[in-house]
Design an enzyme around this catalytic site. Structure first.
Site, PDB file in Angstrom:
ATOM      1  N   GLU A 215       0.837  -1.205   0.000  1.00 44.31           N
ATOM      2  CA  GLU A 215       0.000   0.000   0.000  1.00 44.31           C
ATOM      3  C   GLU A 215       0.869   1.251   0.000  1.00 44.31           C
ATOM      4  O   GLU A 215       1.634   1.491   0.933  1.00 44.31           O
ATOM      5  CB  GLU A 215      -0.894  -0.011   1.240  1.00 44.31           C
ATOM      6  CG  GLU A 215      -1.644   1.286   1.484  1.00 44.31           C
ATOM      7  CD  GLU A 215      -2.241   1.337   2.883  1.00 44.31           C
ATOM      8  OE1 GLU A 215      -2.716   2.427   3.270  1.00 44.31           O
ATOM      9  OE2 GLU A 215      -2.226   0.311   3.596  1.00 44.31           O
TER      10      GLU A 215
ATOM     11  N   ASP B   3      -1.410  -1.339   5.867  1.00 42.87           N
ATOM     12  CA  ASP B   3      -1.345  -0.868   7.249  1.00 42.87           C
ATOM     13  C   ASP B   3      -2.348  -1.595   8.134  1.00 42.87           C
ATOM     14  O   ASP B   3      -3.388  -2.080   7.673  1.00 42.87           O
ATOM     15  CB  ASP B   3      -1.632   0.636   7.314  1.00 42.87           C
ATOM     16  CG  ASP B   3      -0.446   1.458   6.824  1.00 42.87           C
ATOM     17  OD1 ASP B   3       0.662   0.891   6.753  1.00 42.87           O
ATOM     18  OD2 ASP B   3      -0.628   2.650   6.509  1.00 42.87           O
TER      19      ASP B   3
ATOM     20  N   ASP C 249      -4.675  -0.631  10.020  1.00 38.94           N
ATOM     21  CA  ASP C 249      -5.725   0.298  10.428  1.00 38.94           C
ATOM     22  C   ASP C 249      -6.937   0.088   9.522  1.00 38.94           C
ATOM     23  O   ASP C 249      -6.961  -0.827   8.693  1.00 38.94           O
ATOM     24  CB  ASP C 249      -5.229   1.751  10.367  1.00 38.94           C
ATOM     25  CG  ASP C 249      -4.725   2.149   8.980  1.00 38.94           C
ATOM     26  OD1 ASP C 249      -4.995   1.403   7.995  1.00 38.94           O
ATOM     27  OD2 ASP C 249      -4.075   3.192   8.859  1.00 38.94           O
TER      28      ASP C 249
ATOM     29  N   ASP D  32      -8.150   1.869   6.993  1.00 42.67           N
ATOM     30  CA  ASP D  32      -7.870   2.012   5.568  1.00 42.67           C
ATOM     31  C   ASP D  32      -7.123   0.794   5.028  1.00 42.67           C
ATOM     32  O   ASP D  32      -7.370   0.335   3.911  1.00 42.67           O
ATOM     33  CB  ASP D  32      -7.046   3.283   5.313  1.00 42.67           C
ATOM     34  CG  ASP D  32      -7.902   4.537   5.360  1.00 42.67           C
ATOM     35  OD1 ASP D  32      -9.142   4.404   5.260  1.00 42.67           O
ATOM     36  OD2 ASP D  32      -7.352   5.635   5.510  1.00 42.67           O
TER      37      ASP D  32
END
Length: 651
Positions: free
Chosen positions: A442, A515, A517, A519
């Site tokens: 990402e 990540d 998280d 997103d």
């Protein structure tokens, strides 16, 4: 090689008597001794009760998982006959049914006009594979009972034990059958039933039998959990259930049914249908006598042919297709279609013991005639809905042609560009796919760190920018115009969709690295949806993995310990309540330097790659339509039902 002398005579030919054959080779009868075979026992008993419902003699079935580990199925059907069997002296019909293979009321004796259990293994095999089996039968105001142990050994012969007991829950049961069984742990890998597996099957059976009530109770927890399924509109409610999270082209579910006779045997078909705005063309669900024919068969063939012919005829008659335009193809018309095809017939001919494909040729003609007539009438009576369906099919046809042109352009571009690899791919030097890994990372900054951290011999890095196109809602032609999607296809090197060729892949592992998280979860789920839809063999081969960096690090002595998330941090503290070191919250991938990224995520000696199963990818495929389109209660139910897989995906 020295061959030992041996004899091969008549004494080497063994004959397995009675239920012994089932215990010797259980896989021949139930498929496996794993979870699927275990739950198949429940299906066999329930199917007998459903056959009573299809015959018009039962309207309530209760399935209970007992605290003792067994399963109980109760119906208010006619009850298994208890009178002596004419061909088995000294045995009642009930004892024959539970101890003799291929015995039952579905082989032309007039007990059932329609039955789903004709090709099933039957209650005798359930008895053979159980440590204990108990049967209670209510007929003519009296209760009869019998029990068996150790795979069919008679423990208590059939005997009358008194009058039929009164109902305690308000459900009328003047007659009926109760079967309790405890699977044999010596046969099965495990004997713990899974509630979700059973409820999905029971709900499907309730959909297919309008008005039939099927209740399910799990008594294994502290408090019994009870679920009741009953659908007055039958297959129409089934369509509403399937299309629940989707946007439909019209509100009312289309529906028709038809019956006729072939060679004196009755046949009937019931079909419900509704189009949604999605782009899938695999929304057909077919059943024969309540059996899910997942491989289709003659009833699906008849429906598909008539559907294509009827829609094309209507489109031309109404001027939606011009004279010089080619006909719509079946896949164009079926795009976004959800349909239930349920046929009932006296003598279903299934291909194989699994009953996954229906082979009765007359059924194809019946379904084709019914669809030509009744679907044609529906289109004439619903011009607004028909116009939307035809418009969607025409758009699908144009998109299919555009996608074909885009694929050809991609192939031509690859041929002109040599290897046809995306410019931002940092490839590895090894040409052996078995040792090569493609990291899809990402963000460009994270991609830069990963390129510095990697082992360039075996690790290739492909950074992607932001959230890729939501392939759940995108047509193939639009996907192929998306730079990130094109880069993925070129990097993997094996094509996409129906043209995907697994042996051509350039990397043995495809690793998604995003990540830890929200997103990151979103991007990871989008990628998994893409692979599930466009490179499904890659997922099924176990070639897709998740590498997720941790959220926290802490010191234990001189060693740095990395913890995936808050739950891992809590578990760590439970095991070390006196831990006094601070927890450092790690930065995102793009903020990590090469050493941190290697130590936490990429070092083969320390990393943990999570292999994605086909089921987990399928869950990811459902996430957007379910979590974004349904009510709060529906979303909660989806998450609870798929808790382990959703947790795996960090959704």
């Amino acid at each position: 090689m020295t061959v030992e002398p041996s004899t091969y005579g008549a004494e080497q030919i063994q004959v397995l008597e009675g239920l012994e054959a089932v215990r010797k080779r259980p896989g021949m009868y139930i498929g496996s001794t794993g979870p699927s075979g275990l739950h198949h026992l429940v299906y066999e008993v329930v199917d007998n009760s459903v056959d009573e419902a299809m015959a018009g003699f039962c309207d309530h079935i209760e399935v209970t998982l007992l605290a003792s580990g067994g399963c109980q199925v109760v119906d208010n059907g006619r009850g298994i006959p208890t009178d002596p069997h004419p061909k088995y002296p000294g045995m009642s019909a009930a004892e024959v049914a539970i101890t003799v293979l291929h015995a039952g009321g579905k082989f032309g004796g007039g007990g059932y006009k329609v039955s789903g259990g004709l090709h099933g293994v039957g209650i005798s095999v359930v008895n053979a594979l159980s440590a204990r089996t108990e049967v209670d039968i209510d007929r003519e105001g009296q209760r009869w009972s019998m029990s068996y142990i150790d795979g069919g050994v008679a423990n208590e012969p059939l005997r009358q034990i008194g009058p039929t007991p009164p109902s305690t829950d308000g459900i009328e049961r003047p007659t009926g059958t109760t079967v309790r069984f405890w699977p044999d742990p010596e046969i099965f890998d495990e004997v713990t039933f899974r509630s979700q597996t059973l409820t999905e099957r029971l709900q499907m059976m309730a959909f297919l039998n309008a008005g039939l009530t099927i209740s399910f109770t799990d008594e294994r927890g502290e408090e019994p959990e009870r679920t009741i399924f009953c659908y007055e509109n039958g297959v129409r409610d089934f369509i509403v259930h399937i299309n629940g999270p989707k946007e439909t082209l019209f509100d009312d579910v289309g529906h028709y049914h038809h019956s006729e006779e072939a060679a004196g045997a009755p046949m009937q078909v019931e079909i419900a249908f509704q189009w949604n705005t999605g782009y899938n063309s695999d929304g057909l669900h077919s059943f024969a006598n309540g059996i899910n024919t997942i491989e289709g068969g003659m009833h699906e063939e008849g429906f598909k042919k008539a559907l294509t012919n009827t829609l094309n005829r209507y489109a031309r008659e109404k001027g939606h297709l011009k004279e010089k335009e080619t006909n719509l193809q079946g896949e164009d018309i079926r795009e976004g279609l959800t349909a239930i095809i349920s046929v009932k017939l006296a003598d279903p001919q299934f291909e194989g013991q699994t009953k996954s494909k229906l082979g009765n040729v007359p059924v194809r003609s019946m379904v084709e005639r019914a669809t030509n007539d009744r679907l044609g009438e529906w289109l004439e009576e619903h011009p607004t809905e028909a116009r939307r369906v035809v418009a969607k099919a025409i758009a699908a046809s144009r998109a299919r042609e555009a996608a074909r042109s885009a694929r050809e352009a991609t192939r031509r571009k690859s041929a002109l560009d040599g290897a046809g690899l995306p410019g931002k791919l940092a490839d590895c030097s090894s040409k052996n796919p078995d040792e090569c890994e493609l990291y899809i990372v990402e963000g460009n900054s994270a991609g830069g760190s990963a390129k510095d951290a990697r082992d360039p011999a075996t690790m290739a890095i492909l950074p992607i920018r932001g959230k890729i196109l939501n392939v759940e809602r995108a047509r193939p032609d639009r996907m192929l115009r998306n730079a990130e999607v094109t880069s993925l296809i070129q990097a993997v090197g094996a094509g996409m969709g129906e043209e995907f060729d697994l042996p051509q892949i350039r990397y043995g592992k495809v690793v998604l690295m995003a990540d830890a998280d929200v997103d990151g979860s979103h991007i990871r789920t989008l990628l998994l949806t893409f692979f599930f839809r466009q490179m499904k063999p890659l997922v099924e081969a176990g070639r897709v993995f998740i590498a997720q960096p941790p959220l926290y690090s802490t010191k234990v002595g001189k060693e740095t310990v990395y913890l995936k998330d808050d739950e891992a941090r809590r578990e760590f503290l439970v095991g070390r309540p006196k831990h006094s070191e601070d927890f450092a919250r790690l930065k995102g991938l793009g903020e990590m330097d090469a050493d941190e990224l290697w130590a936490t995520t990429m070092d083969p000696e320390r990393r943990t790659l999570l292999q994605v199963t086909a089921q987990q990818a399928a869950i990811a495929d459902q996430v957007f339509s379910v979590l974004m389109g349904e009510s709060v209660e529906s979303r909660k139910h989806f998450i609870q039902t798929n808790a382990n897989d959703v947790r795996f995906l960090d959704i």
